[in-house]
Scaffold this active site. Structure first.
Site, PDB file in Angstrom:
ATOM      1  N   GLU A 299     -11.373 -50.601  47.621  1.00 16.34           N
ATOM      2  CA  GLU A 299      -9.997 -50.155  47.327  1.00 16.34           C
ATOM      3  C   GLU A 299      -9.566 -49.024  48.256  1.00 16.34           C
ATOM      4  O   GLU A 299      -8.393 -48.645  48.263  1.00 16.34           O
ATOM      5  CB  GLU A 299      -9.889 -49.727  45.853  1.00 16.34           C
ATOM      6  CG  GLU A 299     -10.446 -48.341  45.515  1.00 16.34           C
ATOM      7  CD  GLU A 299     -11.964 -48.264  45.462  1.00 16.34           C
ATOM      8  OE1 GLU A 299     -12.646 -49.250  45.812  1.00 16.34           O
ATOM      9  OE2 GLU A 299     -12.486 -47.181  45.093  1.00 16.34           O
TER      10      GLU A 299
ATOM     11  N   HIS B  49     -16.565 -49.119  48.423  1.00 11.83           N
ATOM     12  CA  HIS B  49     -15.248 -48.946  47.778  1.00 11.83           C
ATOM     13  C   HIS B  49     -14.199 -49.782  48.501  1.00 11.83           C
ATOM     14  O   HIS B  49     -13.505 -49.266  49.383  1.00 11.83           O
ATOM     15  CB  HIS B  49     -14.838 -47.470  47.831  1.00 11.83           C
ATOM     16  CG  HIS B  49     -15.575 -46.607  46.865  1.00 11.83           C
ATOM     17  ND1 HIS B  49     -15.038 -46.212  45.664  1.00 11.83           N
ATOM     18  CD2 HIS B  49     -16.817 -46.080  46.920  1.00 11.83           C
ATOM     19  CE1 HIS B  49     -15.911 -45.463  45.008  1.00 11.83           C
ATOM     20  NE2 HIS B  49     -17.005 -45.371  45.754  1.00 11.83           N
TER      21      HIS B  49
ATOM     22  N   CYS C   2     -19.376 -49.706  43.289  1.00  7.99           N
ATOM     23  CA  CYS C   2     -20.164 -48.478  43.291  1.00  7.99           C
ATOM     24  C   CYS C   2     -20.663 -48.148  41.876  1.00  7.99           C
ATOM     25  O   CYS C   2     -21.552 -48.821  41.378  1.00  7.99           O
ATOM     26  CB  CYS C   2     -19.363 -47.354  43.940  1.00  7.99           C
ATOM     27  SG  CYS C   2     -20.436 -46.072  44.585  1.00  7.99           S
TER      28      CYS C   2
END
Ligand SMILES: NC(=O)CC[C@H](N)C(=O)O
Length: 209
Positions: free
Chosen positions: A191, A189, A91
């Site tokens: 994660e 994202h 991002c």
């Protein structure tokens, strides 16, 4: 069809930096730790000197760009990237690694590590965030394990990708995951979900390096 199996966990003790000036650090650290690597928070040049690769996380790319200067990280980071250090930009991190940024602030400077043009905050202007199931490829083969559930938050759109860039996933016609050598960028994202495949694939670039 034979898929590109994610490689086994990398050598223990692999030190992977996470740019910790601003933005989301702890979930990347947890993903890297789960894969047998040692995450290291990078806040200054001395931290950077000790790592084998770097994650540039999501957050706010204009703020991160400023902090790269005030932390004296910009020049040593540019030098490590030019030297082929693996980097994963997610991002805002993708924006920092791009060659060209549209709708950035006048004083926002990117590192130009991967030949993509990105437009900030342009994905689904009507909604700030959305989720999508992506088909991933790596080295031209489908990645095993089914679709990757991806979370997009004020995500950048990739408007153009150069000839040396491998597009690894798309939403519609827009690339959302791309790679050029040891530089991997995602508009989403990875994660924020428990799927470790993208971090694992990123770590596989260290083996090649
Ligand atoms: N989740 C994110 O990292 C958002 C990026 C942010 N829109 C920027 O331009 O920096």
């Amino acid at each position: 069809m034979a898929g590109a199996a994610p490689p086994d966990a990398p050598r223990p003790g692999l030190k992977v930096g996470i740019l910790a000036l601003q933005g989301e650090v702890s979930r990347h650290a947890a993903a890297l730790r789960a894969l047998g690597a040692t995450p290291v928070e990078v806040r200054g040049p001395a931290d950077l000197a000790g790592v084998d690769g770097l994650v540039l996380p999501g957050g706010e790319s204009t703020t991160m760009s400023k902090l790269l200067d005030s932390s004296d990280l910009r020049a040593p980071l540019a030098a490590r990237l030019a030297d082929g250090m693996p980097a994963l930009g997610t991002c805002a991190g993708m924006i920092l690694l791009a060659t060209e940024v549209l709708d950035g602030r006048a004083d926002q400077q990117s590192l130009g590590t991967i030949d993509v043009t990105v437009r900030r905050n342009a994905f689904g202007r009507q909604v700030n965030s959305f989720e999508a199931d992506l088909d991933l490829t790596w080295d031209g083969a489908a990645v095993d394990g089914g679709p990757f559930h991806a979370v997009f938050i004020r995500a950048p759109v990739v408007e153009a990708a150069g000839p040396d860039v491998e597009v690894l996933a798309r939403v519609g016609e827009h690339p959302v995951l791309a790679r050029q050598g040891p530089t991997v960028v995602a508009s989403f994202h990875p994660e924020l979900t428990d799927d470790l495949r993208l971090h694992r694939l990123f770590l596989s670039t260290f083996e090649e390096n």
